[in-house]
Design a protein around this motif. Structure first.
Motif, PDB file in Angstrom:
ATOM      1  N   PHE A   2      -9.996   9.334   2.520  1.00 12.47           N
ATOM      2  CA  PHE A   2     -10.547   9.151   1.265  1.00 12.47           C
ATOM      3  C   PHE A   2     -10.216   7.170   1.597  1.00 12.47           C
ATOM      4  O   PHE A   2      -9.096   7.169   1.635  1.00 12.47           O
ATOM      5  N   ILE A   3     -10.744   7.393   0.687  1.00 15.23           N
ATOM      6  CA  ILE A   3     -10.087   5.916   0.011  1.00 15.23           C
ATOM      7  C   ILE A   3      -9.764   5.634  -0.912  1.00 15.23           C
ATOM      8  O   ILE A   3      -8.733   4.854  -1.560  1.00 15.23           O
ATOM      9  N   GLY A   4      -9.365   6.808  -2.007  1.00 16.65           N
ATOM     10  CA  GLY A   4      -9.531   7.197  -3.930  1.00 16.65           C
ATOM     11  C   GLY A   4      -9.514   6.874  -4.288  1.00 16.65           C
ATOM     12  O   GLY A   4     -11.048   5.754  -4.548  1.00 16.65           O
ATOM     13  N   PHE A   5      -8.829   5.985  -5.763  1.00 20.91           N
ATOM     14  CA  PHE A   5      -9.103   4.664  -6.411  1.00 20.91           C
ATOM     15  C   PHE A   5      -9.255   3.648  -6.453  1.00 20.91           C
ATOM     16  O   PHE A   5      -9.511   2.459  -6.650  1.00 20.91           O
ATOM     17  N   THR A   6      -7.780   3.131  -5.860  1.00 14.81           N
ATOM     18  CA  THR A   6      -8.188   1.899  -5.027  1.00 14.81           C
ATOM     19  C   THR A   6      -6.178   1.939  -4.249  1.00 14.81           C
ATOM     20  O   THR A   6      -5.765   2.594  -3.988  1.00 14.81           O
ATOM     21  N   ASN A   7      -6.248   0.251  -3.797  1.00 12.13           N
ATOM     22  CA  ASN A   7      -5.312   0.045  -2.619  1.00 12.13           C
ATOM     23  C   ASN A   7      -3.950  -0.634  -3.217  1.00 12.13           C
ATOM     24  O   ASN A   7      -3.519  -1.216  -2.520  1.00 12.13           O
ATOM     25  N   ASN A   8      -3.848  -0.788  -4.802  1.00 14.88           N
ATOM     26  CA  ASN A   8      -3.088  -1.781  -5.331  1.00 14.88           C
ATOM     27  C   ASN A   8      -1.940  -0.549  -5.420  1.00 14.88           C
ATOM     28  O   ASN A   8      -2.021   0.641  -6.100  1.00 14.88           O
ATOM     29  N   PRO A   9      -0.514  -1.009  -4.638  1.00 11.72           N
ATOM     30  CA  PRO A   9       0.500   0.150  -4.583  1.00 11.72           C
ATOM     31  C   PRO A   9       0.757   0.308  -6.105  1.00 11.72           C
ATOM     32  O   PRO A   9       1.469   1.499  -6.708  1.00 11.72           O
ATOM     33  N   GLN A  10       1.039  -1.203  -6.724  1.00  8.06           N
ATOM     34  CA  GLN A  10       1.017  -0.641  -8.448  1.00  8.06           C
ATOM     35  C   GLN A  10       0.379   0.787  -9.091  1.00  8.06           C
ATOM     36  O   GLN A  10       0.991   1.151 -10.325  1.00  8.06           O
ATOM     37  N   LEU A  11      -0.812  -0.007  -8.991  1.00 12.71           N
ATOM     38  CA  LEU A  11      -1.891   0.902 -10.016  1.00 12.71           C
ATOM     39  C   LEU A  11      -1.901   2.508  -9.225  1.00 12.71           C
ATOM     40  O   LEU A  11      -1.708   3.120  -9.570  1.00 12.71           O
ATOM     41  N   GLU A  12      -1.152   2.600  -7.972  1.00 16.54           N
ATOM     42  CA  GLU A  12      -1.381   3.582  -7.746  1.00 16.54           C
ATOM     43  C   GLU A  12      -0.051   4.886  -8.659  1.00 16.54           C
ATOM     44  O   GLU A  12      -0.270   5.981  -8.604  1.00 16.54           O
ATOM     45  N   VAL A  13       1.145   3.738  -8.576  1.00 18.91           N
ATOM     46  CA  VAL A  13       2.615   4.506  -8.554  1.00 18.91           C
ATOM     47  C   VAL A  13       1.747   5.063 -10.501  1.00 18.91           C
ATOM     48  O   VAL A  13       2.152   5.690 -10.836  1.00 18.91           O
TER      49      VAL A  13
END
Length: 317
Positions: free
Chosen positions: A20-31
């Motif tokens: 899955f690519i998911g929603f984003t690769n931005n760690p802060q946004l993922e949190v």
């Protein structure tokens, strides 16, 4: 972490798992997304479990309407649990992997619970039709046997539809790429990754899904046509208001659920934005299961009264 470009370039001879690519690769946004979705999922569990417990503990709520409501609460809980735990785990990991079997299982459960909810909402519309249009014979018509048959029929119809979709996926070959630009095993996304001609799958999916949606929508439309006609014939303003109040929560759930599914099916054909497709998919899979408890509890005086009695009883023990 692999970049989106690197992931999309993967090409295996035989696919045994998907990434899955998911929603984003931005760690802060993922949190941030993890905390947001965790809060929504927690509320979904607590809200729907609360409805089931309140109805079970309150004899005055042991009626067909609340029996169907507990089934809706269970479906919402199961529906969200098919998607949210895996989605939450993926937001905290670098490799968002799901096996081929796991992907088929997710499609089967996702489609099964969603299809069952279509049929259950139609059964609930029929229940409201009988309550408003035939109040004197309501308890006779909506007896325990009929209620059980309507619920059983909803599950059988829903998971038969799901079995057809899942079975059709097994005829496909996946030889690469193995990357899905989504956060869930979405049926159209799987078809895009297949190296087999998918026209049969597309045709079967369209026919079966159309039957489920149209058949249930016809029941809802006919039921509410009679309900509205009957309510308009009531001369007393208070009587009209009370009759309408028994249907408004269900109608709201129907409008939101059908509307979100319509957007989820139509938007990918109108827009090339993968981001928009993901956002729209979140609505029926994550948000609506959390909204239904609010819709039924905030506008339902019987539920509020039942909660007060339970709290009063608990404070005395």
């Amino acid at each position: 972490m692999l970049s989106t470009t690197d992931l999309m370039a993967r090409n295996e001879s035989t696919v045994t798992m998907f990434f899955f690519i998911g929603f984003t690769n931005n760690p802060q946004l993922e949190v941030v997304l993890f905390l947001l979705f965790l809060a929504v999922y927690t509320f979904t569990l607590l809200g729907n479990l609360s409805i089931m417990v309140i109805v079970w503990l309150s004899p005055q709520l042991h009626t067909p309407m609340y029996f169907f409501l507990t089934q809706l609460a269970f479906l919402d809980l199961a529906f969200a649990s098919t998607i949210s735990p895996k989605m939450l785990a993926d937001l905290l990991t670098e490799k968002r992997i799901i096996t081929f079997s796991g992907c088929i299982a997710q499609v089967y459960c996702f489609s099964g619970f969603a299809s069952t909810e279509f049929f259950l909402l139609a059964a609930m519309a029929f229940d409201r039709y009988v309550a408003i249009c035939n109040p004197l014979t309501y308890t006779v018509i909506m007896n325990k046997g009929l209620c059980l048959r309507l619920v059983a029929g909803s599950y059988i119809g829903g998971f038969l539809n799901s079995l057809i979709h899942a079975s059709c996926l097994y005829r496909l070959s996946f030889c690469g790429p193995d990357v899905m630009n989504h956060f869930v095993c979405d049926y159209p996304e799987l078809l895009k990754l297949s190296c087999t001609d998918v026209w049969i799958n597309d045709w079967i999916r369209f026919v079966v899904a159309s039957f489920v949606i149209i058949a249930s929508l016809i029941v809802v439309f006919v039921s509410y046509s009679y309900i509205i006609t009957t309510i308009l014939k009531i001369s007393n303003t208070e009587g009209r208001r009370r009759a309408a109040s028994t249907c408004i929560s269900h109608f709201t759930c129907v409008f939101i659920f059908y509307g979100s599914v319509f957007l989820m099916e139509i938007l990918p054909n109108l827009s090339s934005s993968e981001g928009r497709t993901k956002v729209v998919t979140v609505i029926p899979t994550v948000l609506i299961p959390a909204l239904n408890p609010l819709i039924y509890s905030l506008r339902n005086n019987e539920m509020k009264e039942a909660v007060r009695k339970i709290l009063s009883w608990a404070s005395k023990t």
